[in-house]
Scaffold this motif. Structure first.
Motif, PDB file in Angstrom:
ATOM      1  N   PRO A  93       0.842  -1.198   0.000  1.00  0.00           N
ATOM      2  CA  PRO A  93       0.000   0.000   0.000  1.00  0.00           C
ATOM      3  C   PRO A  93       0.874   1.243   0.000  1.00  0.00           C
ATOM      4  CG  PRO A  93       0.022  -0.988   2.190  1.00  0.00           C
ATOM      5  CD  PRO A  93       0.846  -1.885   1.301  1.00  0.00           C
ATOM      6  N   PHE A  94       0.460   2.254  -0.770  1.00  0.00           N
ATOM      7  CA  PHE A  94       1.229   3.476  -0.926  1.00  0.00           C
ATOM      8  C   PHE A  94       0.442   4.677  -0.420  1.00  0.00           C
ATOM      9  CE2 PHE A  94       2.506   0.769  -4.615  1.00  0.00           C
ATOM     10  CZ  PHE A  94       3.796   0.488  -4.183  1.00  0.00           C
ATOM     11  N   HIS A  95       1.185   5.663   0.034  1.00  0.00           N
ATOM     12  CA  HIS A  95       0.595   6.910   0.523  1.00  0.00           C
ATOM     13  C   HIS A  95       1.416   8.060  -0.041  1.00  0.00           C
ATOM     14  CE1 HIS A  95      -0.694   9.447   4.306  1.00  0.00           C
ATOM     15  NE2 HIS A  95      -1.324   9.822   3.221  1.00  0.00           N
ATOM     16  N   ALA A  96       0.773   8.977  -0.749  1.00  0.00           N
ATOM     17  CA  ALA A  96       1.425  10.182  -1.261  1.00  0.00           C
ATOM     18  C   ALA A  96       0.913  11.365  -0.450  1.00  0.00           C
ATOM     19  CB  ALA A  96       1.124  10.372  -2.741  1.00  0.00           C
ATOM     20  N   LEU A  97       1.770  11.923   0.380  1.00  0.00           N
ATOM     21  CA  LEU A  97       1.393  13.002   1.289  1.00  0.00           C
ATOM     22  C   LEU A  97       2.228  14.234   0.969  1.00  0.00           C
ATOM     23  CD1 LEU A  97       0.746  12.780   5.089  1.00  0.00           C
ATOM     24  CD2 LEU A  97       2.395  14.460   4.231  1.00  0.00           C
ATOM     25  N   SER A  98       1.593  15.399   0.996  1.00  0.00           N
ATOM     26  CA  SER A  98       2.332  16.639   0.741  1.00  0.00           C
ATOM     27  C   SER A  98       1.633  17.785   1.440  1.00  0.00           C
ATOM     28  CB  SER A  98       2.404  16.930  -0.765  1.00  0.00           C
ATOM     29  OG  SER A  98       1.144  17.343  -1.257  1.00  0.00           O
ATOM     30  N   GLY A  99       2.296  18.936   1.462  1.00  0.00           N
ATOM     31  CA  GLY A  99       1.648  20.159   1.876  1.00  0.00           C
ATOM     32  C   GLY A  99       0.758  20.686   0.771  1.00  0.00           C
ATOM     33  N   ALA A 100       0.037  21.760   1.073  1.00  0.00           N
ATOM     34  CA  ALA A 100      -0.860  22.358   0.092  1.00  0.00           C
ATOM     35  C   ALA A 100      -0.114  23.194  -0.937  1.00  0.00           C
ATOM     36  CB  ALA A 100      -1.908  23.214   0.804  1.00  0.00           C
ATOM     37  N   ARG A 101       1.171  23.497  -0.658  1.00  0.00           N
ATOM     38  CA  ARG A 101       2.041  24.183  -1.614  1.00  0.00           C
ATOM     39  C   ARG A 101       3.370  23.449  -1.656  1.00  0.00           C
ATOM     40  NH1 ARG A 101       3.088  30.186  -0.309  1.00  0.00           N
ATOM     41  NH2 ARG A 101       4.341  29.886  -2.192  1.00  0.00           N
ATOM     42  N   ASP A 102       3.907  23.308  -2.852  1.00  0.00           N
ATOM     43  CA  ASP A 102       5.215  22.649  -2.982  1.00  0.00           C
ATOM     44  C   ASP A 102       5.827  23.055  -4.302  1.00  0.00           C
ATOM     45  OD1 ASP A 102       7.416  20.872  -3.167  1.00  0.00           O
ATOM     46  OD2 ASP A 102       6.399  19.437  -1.870  1.00  0.00           O
ATOM     47  N   ASP A 103       6.958  23.774  -4.247  1.00  0.00           N
ATOM     48  CA  ASP A 103       7.604  24.181  -5.488  1.00  0.00           C
ATOM     49  C   ASP A 103       8.706  23.215  -5.907  1.00  0.00           C
ATOM     50  OD1 ASP A 103       9.490  24.788  -3.596  1.00  0.00           O
ATOM     51  OD2 ASP A 103       9.796  26.866  -4.218  1.00  0.00           O
ATOM     52  N   THR A 104       8.882  22.135  -5.147  1.00  0.00           N
ATOM     53  CA  THR A 104       9.886  21.136  -5.521  1.00  0.00           C
ATOM     54  C   THR A 104       9.290  20.127  -6.493  1.00  0.00           C
ATOM     55  OG1 THR A 104      10.947  21.421  -3.370  1.00  0.00           O
ATOM     56  CG2 THR A 104      11.534  19.460  -4.626  1.00  0.00           C
ATOM     57  N   TRP A 105       8.102  19.642  -6.186  1.00  0.00           N
ATOM     58  CA  TRP A 105       7.279  18.877  -7.116  1.00  0.00           C
ATOM     59  C   TRP A 105       5.885  19.485  -7.056  1.00  0.00           C
ATOM     60  CZ3 TRP A 105      10.765  15.990  -4.069  1.00  0.00           C
ATOM     61  CH2 TRP A 105      11.722  15.263  -4.775  1.00  0.00           C
ATOM     62  N   PRO A 106       5.427  20.166  -8.102  1.00  0.00           N
ATOM     63  CA  PRO A 106       4.098  20.774  -8.076  1.00  0.00           C
ATOM     64  C   PRO A 106       3.007  19.755  -7.771  1.00  0.00           C
ATOM     65  CG  PRO A 106       5.361  21.579  -9.938  1.00  0.00           C
ATOM     66  CD  PRO A 106       6.166  20.471  -9.324  1.00  0.00           C
ATOM     67  N   LEU A 107       1.969  20.199  -7.082  1.00  0.00           N
ATOM     68  CA  LEU A 107       0.917  19.298  -6.629  1.00  0.00           C
ATOM     69  C   LEU A 107       0.279  18.475  -7.752  1.00  0.00           C
ATOM     70  CD1 LEU A 107       1.314  20.590  -3.869  1.00  0.00           C
ATOM     71  CD2 LEU A 107      -1.174  20.617  -3.604  1.00  0.00           C
ATOM     72  N   PRO A 108       0.047  19.017  -8.949  1.00  0.00           N
ATOM     73  CA  PRO A 108      -0.528  18.159  -9.996  1.00  0.00           C
ATOM     74  C   PRO A 108       0.329  16.931 -10.303  1.00  0.00           C
ATOM     75  CG  PRO A 108      -0.783  20.458 -10.602  1.00  0.00           C
ATOM     76  CD  PRO A 108       0.083  20.434  -9.376  1.00  0.00           C
ATOM     77  N   LEU A 109       1.650  17.066 -10.215  1.00  0.00           N
ATOM     78  CA  LEU A 109       2.521  15.907 -10.415  1.00  0.00           C
ATOM     79  C   LEU A 109       2.314  14.870  -9.319  1.00  0.00           C
ATOM     80  CD1 LEU A 109       6.035  17.267 -11.499  1.00  0.00           C
ATOM     81  CD2 LEU A 109       4.467  15.858 -12.838  1.00  0.00           C
ATOM     82  N   LEU A 110       2.175  15.344  -8.082  1.00  0.00           N
ATOM     83  CA  LEU A 110       1.968  14.429  -6.963  1.00  0.00           C
ATOM     84  C   LEU A 110       0.596  13.778  -7.045  1.00  0.00           C
ATOM     85  CD1 LEU A 110       3.527  16.615  -4.119  1.00  0.00           C
ATOM     86  CD2 LEU A 110       4.607  14.775  -5.433  1.00  0.00           C
TER      87      LEU A 110
END
Length: 300
Positions: free
Chosen positions: A233-250
């Motif tokens: 099982p996988f989990h992709a977690l991020s903040g609401a802003r990220d300039d390292t990998w833009p959210l659409p990519l995540l």
């Protein structure tokens, strides 16, 4: 790089050197909280220029949920030793093999969580051997190379390390960047002790580790299809802003993995430091449901 709220291990946690078949690694090991039902153990991998202390805010809330958490400095990071000049020692496959050795030393099964660069190293480890792990969480860690703007920042750092000492690079970074954007995390709002700890961490990193892993971040291929077929099982977690990998990519990576997707409001590239309680809750909720491994899946 995250700025941990403190370099002091949280209550109940222990800092020591974990002995493995591939050498010793500095860890912060936080046991399950007294009275909590033990539910599992997790290995936490920090990001580029970061360290095990970046996870200090997560240990106590995860311990309360029944999870032992072990955060580790990778080879050449902060308090884990490594070659000063040998870039080949920090090839991604070597770092992935270190993770497998750490897992063996801790005992398995383990939940594996990697932040940013640590997520890509975690991914490489499970692609070598997924059997020690019951889940994989990619925290602010994307499918391939970092954004163009971040590649430019890493290139500047790598160029500077080619002609300057670590101490000289530190001083240049402090002089050039405003406090809220200082990549080393040592802004003017940090107290004297914080700045001293952050500087000590920076100076303790091995230049070859930064050069090798910085290049990896700028050239990492998309390996989502390889990962998606594993029975984890996988989990992709991020903040609401990220300039390292833009959210659409995540978002797209999570879709291709069939992963749980969590966006932590009020957080940016380091949700573990920006919003630790919400991040810990999301991580523990995922771990609670990840005890049974799903069947293998095909990438979309």
């Amino acid at each position: 790089m995250s700025r941990p709220p403190t370099f002091v291990p949280p209550p109940g946690a222990r800092a020591y050197r974990l002995r493995t078949a591939r050498g010793e690694f500095a860890v912060v090991d936080a046991p399950v909280a007294t009275g909590a039902e033990p539910r599992g153990t997790a290995l936490l991998l920090p990001g580029f220029t970061g360290s095990k202390e970046d996870f200090n805010p997560l240990h106590v809330p995860l311990a309360a949920r029944g999870y032992r958490t072990v955060a580790v400095d990778g080879r050449g990071q902060f308090e884990s030793d490594g070659p000063v000049d040998d870039d080949s020692a920090y090839a991604q496959r070597e770092l992935a093999r270190d993770v497998l050795a750490q897992a063996e030393a801790l005992g398995t099964p383990l939940h594996l969580l990697g932040h940013s660069l640590g997520g890509q190293i975690a991914r490489a480890a499970v692609l070598l051997d997924h059997s020690p792990f019951v889940s994989l969480t990619l925290m602010a860690s994307g499918p391939a190379q970092i954004s163009v703007s971040q590649q430019q920042r890493v290139k500047l750092l790598r160029d500077a390390l080619g002609v300057m000492s670590m101490a000289e690079v530190w001083e240049v970074i402090q002089a050039m960047e405003p406090p809220e954007e200082t990549d080393t995390g040592a802004g003017l709002d940090a107290g004297p002790d914080d700045r001293a700890d952050l500087r000590r961490r920076w100076l303790s990193h091995k230049p070859a580790q930064l050069l090798a892993t910085g290049l990896q971040l700028c050239t990492e291929p998309d390996r989502v299809a390889e990962l998606a077929v594993l029975p984890l099982p996988f989990h992709a977690l991020s903040g609401a802003r990220d300039d390292t990998w833009p959210l659409p990519l995540l978002d797209d990576m999570a879709r291709r993995l069939g992963a749980r997707r969590t966006v932590v409001e009020g957080a940016e590239h380091s949700p573990n430091c920006d919003q630790p309680l919400a991040t810990a809750r999301a991580v523990a909720d995922f771990w609670d449901t990840a005890i049974e491994r799903p069947e293998g899946r095909t990438a979309g």
